[in-house]
Design a protein around this motif. Structure first.
Motif, mmCIF file in Angstrom:
data_model
loop_
_atom_site.group_PDB
_atom_site.id
_atom_site.type_symbol
_atom_site.label_atom_id
_atom_site.label_comp_id
_atom_site.label_asym_id
_atom_site.label_seq_id
_atom_site.Cartn_x
_atom_site.Cartn_y
_atom_site.Cartn_z
ATOM 1 N N SER A 28 0.988 -1.362 -0.490
ATOM 2 C CA SER A 28 0.062 0.448 0.054
ATOM 3 C C SER A 28 1.050 1.043 0.412
ATOM 4 O O SER A 28 0.479 2.496 -0.408
ATOM 5 C CB SER A 28 -1.190 -0.231 1.305
ATOM 6 N N LEU A 29 1.507 1.006 0.838
ATOM 7 C CA LEU A 29 2.983 2.412 0.663
ATOM 8 C C LEU A 29 3.210 2.878 0.084
ATOM 9 O O LEU A 29 3.636 3.648 -0.989
ATOM 10 C CB LEU A 29 3.450 2.126 2.066
ATOM 11 N N LEU A 30 3.872 1.671 -0.880
ATOM 12 C CA LEU A 30 4.748 1.568 -2.060
ATOM 13 C C LEU A 30 4.441 1.951 -3.465
ATOM 14 O O LEU A 30 4.396 2.999 -4.601
ATOM 15 C CB LEU A 30 5.402 -0.075 -2.535
ATOM 16 N N PHE A 31 2.618 1.864 -3.351
ATOM 17 C CA PHE A 31 1.897 1.944 -4.202
ATOM 18 C C PHE A 31 1.543 3.281 -4.873
ATOM 19 O O PHE A 31 1.375 3.535 -4.900
ATOM 20 C CB PHE A 31 0.295 1.273 -4.370
ATOM 21 N N MET A 32 0.983 3.970 -3.337
ATOM 22 C CA MET A 32 0.932 5.386 -2.912
ATOM 23 C C MET A 32 2.048 6.275 -3.309
ATOM 24 O O MET A 32 2.450 7.308 -3.561
ATOM 25 C CB MET A 32 0.564 5.274 -1.330
ATOM 26 N N CYS A 33 3.087 5.360 -2.935
ATOM 27 C CA CYS A 33 4.520 6.801 -3.852
ATOM 28 C C CYS A 33 5.063 6.263 -4.611
ATOM 29 O O CYS A 33 6.883 6.802 -4.984
ATOM 30 C CB CYS A 33 5.770 6.544 -1.990
ATOM 31 N N PHE A 34 4.737 5.538 -5.258
ATOM 32 C CA PHE A 34 5.158 5.623 -7.083
ATOM 33 C C PHE A 34 5.488 7.121 -7.575
ATOM 34 O O PHE A 34 5.866 7.322 -8.077
ATOM 35 C CB PHE A 34 4.093 4.378 -8.038
ATOM 36 N N ARG A 35 4.539 7.349 -7.330
ATOM 37 C CA ARG A 35 4.538 9.031 -7.116
ATOM 38 C C ARG A 35 4.486 10.421 -6.569
ATOM 39 O O ARG A 35 4.424 9.599 -5.624
ATOM 40 C CB ARG A 35 3.424 9.422 -8.598
ATOM 41 N N VAL A 36 4.978 11.600 -6.901
ATOM 42 C CA VAL A 36 5.434 12.423 -5.654
ATOM 43 C C VAL A 36 3.931 13.081 -5.357
ATOM 44 O O VAL A 36 3.823 14.148 -4.204
ATOM 45 C CB VAL A 36 6.365 13.074 -5.669
ATOM 46 N N ASP A 37 3.386 12.930 -6.395
ATOM 47 C CA ASP A 37 2.133 13.923 -6.297
ATOM 48 C C ASP A 37 1.185 13.202 -4.949
ATOM 49 O O ASP A 37 -0.365 13.910 -4.709
ATOM 50 C CB ASP A 37 1.555 13.557 -7.715
ATOM 51 N N PHE A 38 0.770 12.265 -4.088
ATOM 52 C CA PHE A 38 0.507 12.565 -2.984
ATOM 53 C C PHE A 38 0.065 12.860 -2.066
ATOM 54 O O PHE A 38 -0.472 13.547 -1.245
ATOM 55 C CB PHE A 38 0.409 11.271 -2.447
ATOM 56 N N TYR A 39 1.169 14.169 -1.787
ATOM 57 C CA TYR A 39 1.260 14.477 -0.810
ATOM 58 C C TYR A 39 0.276 16.384 -1.401
ATOM 59 O O TYR A 39 -0.256 16.781 -0.282
ATOM 60 C CB TYR A 39 2.699 15.647 -0.416
ATOM 61 N N SER A 40 -0.160 15.759 -1.991
ATOM 62 C CA SER A 40 -1.322 17.283 -2.340
ATOM 63 C C SER A 40 -2.918 17.100 -1.810
ATOM 64 O O SER A 40 -3.434 17.850 -1.585
ATOM 65 C CB SER A 40 -1.083 17.927 -3.744
ATOM 66 N N TYR A 41 -2.989 16.395 -1.419
ATOM 67 C CA TYR A 41 -4.589 15.105 -0.451
ATOM 68 C C TYR A 41 -3.655 15.097 0.990
ATOM 69 O O TYR A 41 -3.191 13.862 0.545
ATOM 70 C CB TYR A 41 -4.783 14.501 -1.515
ATOM 71 N N THR A 42 -4.795 15.640 1.923
ATOM 72 C CA THR A 42 -4.888 15.032 3.489
ATOM 73 C C THR A 42 -4.361 13.457 3.371
ATOM 74 O O THR A 42 -3.697 13.138 4.013
ATOM 75 C CB THR A 42 -5.275 16.302 3.876
ATOM 76 N N SER A 43 -5.824 13.378 3.113
ATOM 77 C CA SER A 43 -6.335 11.932 2.977
ATOM 78 C C SER A 43 -5.317 10.541 2.960
ATOM 79 O O SER A 43 -4.902 9.498 2.814
ATOM 80 C CB SER A 43 -7.253 11.738 1.948
ATOM 81 N N PHE A 44 -4.352 11.014 1.754
ATOM 82 C CA PHE A 44 -2.927 10.654 1.038
ATOM 83 C C PHE A 44 -1.817 10.167 1.744
ATOM 84 O O PHE A 44 -1.410 9.789 1.926
ATOM 85 C CB PHE A 44 -2.575 10.452 -0.804
ATOM 86 N N CYS A 45 -2.040 11.850 2.242
ATOM 87 C CA CYS A 45 -0.195 11.924 3.685
ATOM 88 C C CYS A 45 -1.135 10.972 4.267
ATOM 89 O O CYS A 45 -0.036 10.452 5.230
ATOM 90 C CB CYS A 45 -0.855 13.468 4.032
ATOM 91 N N TYR A 46 -2.357 10.875 4.515
ATOM 92 C CA TYR A 46 -2.482 10.375 6.384
ATOM 93 C C TYR A 46 -2.377 8.520 6.367
ATOM 94 O O TYR A 46 -1.945 8.234 6.840
ATOM 95 C CB TYR A 46 -4.329 10.651 6.547
ATOM 96 N N LEU A 47 -2.255 7.747 5.187
ATOM 97 C CA LEU A 47 -2.694 6.903 4.435
ATOM 98 C C LEU A 47 -0.905 6.237 4.691
ATOM 99 O O LEU A 47 -0.735 5.919 5.073
ATOM 100 C CB LEU A 47 -2.830 6.559 3.078
#
Length: 153
Positions: A28-47
């Motif tokens: 789950s962490l690897l799928f989220m961090c493939f791209r650096v765009d996750f930090y623009s949404y709070t729920s993605f940062c929370y995950l």
């Protein structure tokens, strides 16, 4: 004398649950961090934050379960089982909240059109949420088994 509770701390079923938690939360962490765009949404940062907490917890208990299985000299105490139960309960609630918020935001972004989130990127976010749900399922199962063990001590 304690009875053997399948899936409780120190058993081979607990080892399998912890291994699954580690694999699913890491993926789950690897799928989220493939791209650096996750930090623009709070729920993605929370995950990412919650999975960053779940991984060391699961790895630590995976090592303790492996030690207990192979050495067979680990004494299970009521206080330790209570700490593991509470840790599993808190992390399972956090994992469920992170998975639900990530899935809803990824679905919302996908429905809003390709301008906010390309389909391939949103697919990765959805895959990350799916892995977080699987990690939550194993964590909640472990929590229930350890609660059962705690009540039998």
């Amino acid at each position: 004398m304690m009875e053997e509770v399948a899936g409780a701390f120190g058993t081979s079923a607990s080892f399998a649950l912890r291994l699954g938690q580690t694999v699913f939360s890491s993926s789950s962490l690897l799928f989220m961090c493939f791209r650096v765009d996750f930090y623009s949404y709070t729920s993605f940062c929370y995950l990412v934050t919650v999975m960053g907490l779940v991984i060391p917890w699961s790895v630590t208990l995976l090592v303790v379960d492996a030690y207990s299985i192979f050495i067979k000299s680990l004494q299970i105490q009521q206080r330790i089982v209570m700490i593991i139960f509470l840790g599993d309960m808190v992390l399972s609630y956090l994992s469920l909240a992170a998975a639900c918020s990530t899935a809803s935001v990824a679905d919302l972004l996908l429905e809003a059109g390709g301008s906010l989130c390309p389909a391939r990127l949103c697919g990765r976010y959805q895959m990350s949420a799916a892995m977080a749900f699987l990690s939550w399922f194993l964590s909640s199962a472990s929590c229930l088994f350890n609660f059962w063990l705690f009540s039998s001590l």
